[in-house]
Motif scaffolding. Structure first.
Motif, mmCIF file in Angstrom:
data_model
loop_
_atom_site.group_PDB
_atom_site.id
_atom_site.type_symbol
_atom_site.label_atom_id
_atom_site.label_comp_id
_atom_site.label_asym_id
_atom_site.label_seq_id
_atom_site.Cartn_x
_atom_site.Cartn_y
_atom_site.Cartn_z
ATOM 1 N N THR A 1 41.438 46.376 44.999
ATOM 2 C CA THR A 1 42.113 45.701 43.889
ATOM 3 C C THR A 1 42.216 44.209 44.167
ATOM 4 O O THR A 1 41.916 43.385 43.309
ATOM 5 C CB THR A 1 43.514 46.300 43.676
ATOM 6 O OG1 THR A 1 43.380 47.703 43.429
ATOM 7 C CG2 THR A 1 44.228 45.636 42.519
ATOM 8 N N GLU B 1 40.381 42.348 46.140
ATOM 9 C CA GLU B 1 39.066 41.694 46.161
ATOM 10 C C GLU B 1 38.511 41.434 44.764
ATOM 11 O O GLU B 1 37.805 40.470 44.553
ATOM 12 C CB GLU B 1 38.066 42.545 46.949
ATOM 13 C CG GLU B 1 38.237 42.444 48.437
ATOM 14 C CD GLU B 1 37.195 43.256 49.191
ATOM 15 O OE1 GLU B 1 36.276 43.828 48.555
ATOM 16 O OE2 GLU B 1 37.305 43.315 50.417
ATOM 17 N N HIS B 2 38.804 42.328 43.821
ATOM 18 C CA HIS B 2 38.175 42.228 42.511
ATOM 19 C C HIS B 2 39.105 41.742 41.403
ATOM 20 O O HIS B 2 38.664 41.569 40.271
ATOM 21 C CB HIS B 2 37.570 43.578 42.130
ATOM 22 C CG HIS B 2 36.514 44.020 43.092
ATOM 23 N ND1 HIS B 2 35.294 43.396 43.195
ATOM 24 C CD2 HIS B 2 36.520 44.999 44.031
ATOM 25 C CE1 HIS B 2 34.579 43.973 44.133
ATOM 26 N NE2 HIS B 2 35.299 44.956 44.665
ATOM 27 N N ALA C 1 40.612 38.816 40.842
ATOM 28 C CA ALA C 1 40.310 37.487 40.301
ATOM 29 C C ALA C 1 39.057 37.497 39.426
ATOM 30 O O ALA C 1 38.898 36.634 38.563
ATOM 31 C CB ALA C 1 40.144 36.489 41.437
ATOM 32 N N GLU C 2 38.185 38.479 39.642
ATOM 33 C CA GLU C 2 36.940 38.557 38.872
ATOM 34 C C GLU C 2 37.133 39.177 37.492
ATOM 35 O O GLU C 2 36.239 39.084 36.651
ATOM 36 C CB GLU C 2 35.918 39.411 39.645
ATOM 37 C CG GLU C 2 35.579 38.874 41.008
ATOM 38 C CD GLU C 2 34.830 39.899 41.855
ATOM 39 O OE1 GLU C 2 34.531 41.013 41.355
ATOM 40 O OE2 GLU C 2 34.557 39.596 43.010
ATOM 41 N N LEU C 3 38.255 39.827 37.263
ATOM 42 C CA LEU C 3 38.471 40.488 35.979
ATOM 43 C C LEU C 3 38.506 39.456 34.856
ATOM 44 O O LEU C 3 39.253 38.482 34.927
ATOM 45 C CB LEU C 3 39.780 41.277 35.983
ATOM 46 C CG LEU C 3 39.837 42.527 36.843
ATOM 47 C CD1 LEU C 3 41.228 43.150 36.792
ATOM 48 C CD2 LEU C 3 38.796 43.531 36.399
ATOM 49 N N PRO C 4 37.712 39.673 33.815
ATOM 50 C CA PRO C 4 37.680 38.711 32.704
ATOM 51 C C PRO C 4 38.781 38.996 31.676
ATOM 52 O O PRO C 4 38.517 39.174 30.487
ATOM 53 C CB PRO C 4 36.287 38.941 32.104
ATOM 54 C CG PRO C 4 36.032 40.396 32.349
ATOM 55 C CD PRO C 4 36.690 40.705 33.665
ATOM 56 N N ARG D 1 45.818 41.542 34.451
ATOM 57 C CA ARG D 1 45.572 41.624 35.903
ATOM 58 C C ARG D 1 46.755 42.278 36.606
ATOM 59 O O ARG D 1 46.581 43.091 37.508
ATOM 60 C CB ARG D 1 45.306 40.243 36.480
ATOM 61 C CG ARG D 1 43.983 39.681 36.038
ATOM 62 C CD ARG D 1 43.719 38.327 36.605
ATOM 63 N NE ARG D 1 42.499 37.791 36.000
ATOM 64 C CZ ARG D 1 42.013 36.618 36.250
ATOM 65 N NH1 ARG D 1 42.617 35.822 37.101
ATOM 66 N NH2 ARG D 1 40.922 36.222 35.659
ATOM 67 N N TYR E 1 49.968 35.514 39.538
ATOM 68 C CA TYR E 1 49.472 35.480 38.162
ATOM 69 C C TYR E 1 50.534 35.205 37.109
ATOM 70 O O TYR E 1 50.210 34.806 35.998
ATOM 71 C CB TYR E 1 48.742 36.787 37.836
ATOM 72 C CG TYR E 1 47.452 36.901 38.611
ATOM 73 C CD1 TYR E 1 46.368 36.093 38.311
ATOM 74 C CD2 TYR E 1 47.334 37.784 39.672
ATOM 75 C CE1 TYR E 1 45.201 36.163 39.032
ATOM 76 C CE2 TYR E 1 46.164 37.871 40.400
ATOM 77 C CZ TYR E 1 45.096 37.058 40.077
ATOM 78 O OH TYR E 1 43.936 37.130 40.800
#
Length: 172
Positions: free
Chosen positions: A26, A28-29, A31-34, A40, A137
Motif C-alpha cells: 500500500t 509503495e503504490h 502515491a501512484e494512484l491517480p 488515497r 494526504y
C-alpha cells in the motif's frame, strides 16, 4: 499443548508478515494512484481491512484444523461445527470483542488468547499507518481547493490546510 503453542507462534509470524506486506505494498503504490487524496486515505483503510481479514481467515483455518479436525481443545457454549463457526470465533477473538457465545476450553484457550493479543497489536499497527497516511494526504485537500479557486493560500505558519483543522482562536 506443544502443538498449539507451536501453531500460535507460526500464526503470529504469518499474520505479522501478511499485514506487513499489505501495508508495504500500500505504501509503495499509494502515491501512484491517480485519485484525489481522499480516495488515497480510503485505499489505506481498505487495504488494512483486507490485511486484517486475511489474518482472521488464517486463524479460522487454524481453529478448523486444530479444534475441529485434530481435537486439540474445544469450545463450550454454542456448538462449533463448521468453518463458518471457526470464522466467527476468530473475528470475535481477533477484535477482542468477546461475545461469549463460545468459551475456549483446553488448548483452545491459548490459541484464542494469542489471537486476541495479536489482533490488538496488528490493529494498532494499521491504525498508526492510517494516521501517517492521513497526516501526509489530509493537508492536500486544502491545496486542491485553493488551486481550483485560482489562489494558492498559505497560512502564516506555513502549514497548508492547518486553518481548517485548527481554526484561529477568537478573542476572549
Amino acid at each position: 499443548m506443544l502443538v498449539v503453542l507451536a501453531a500460535s507462534v507460526v500464526l503470529v509470524a504469518v499474520t505479522i508478515l501478511v499485514l506487513y506486506e499489505t501495508l508495504r505494498l500500500t505504501s509503495e503504490h499509494l502515491a501512484e494512484l491517480p485519485v484525489p487524496p481522499r480516495w488515497r486515505i480510503v485505499a489505506v483503510v481498505l487495504a488494512a481491512f483486507v490485511g486484517h481479514t486475511v489474518a482472521v481467515w488464517i486463524y479460522a483455518a487454524a481453529y478448523w484444523l486444530l479444534v475441529l479436525r485434530l481435537g486439540l481443545g474445544a469450545f463450550s457454549g454454542v456448538p462449533i461445527e463448521s468453518f463458518e463457526d471457526c470464522l466467527f470465533v476468530s473475528v470475535v477473538a481477533y477484535s477482542s470483542l468477546g461475545y461469549g457465545d463460545h468459551a475456549p476450553v483446553g488448548h483452545a484457550r491459548l490459541l484464542t488468547g494469542v489471537e486476541a493479543l495479536n489482533g490488538l497489536l496488528l490493529i494498532g499497527w494499521s491504525a498508526s499507518f492510517t494516521y501517517l497516511a492521513m497526516e501526509r494526504y489530509w493537508p492536500m485537500h486544502g491545496k486542491a481547493r485553493a488551486r481550483r479557486a485560482g489562489k494558492a493560500h498559505r497560512p502564516a505558519d506555513g502549514e497548508p490546510g492547518r486553518e481548517r483543522l485548527f481554526p484561529p482562536a477568537t478573542g476572549t
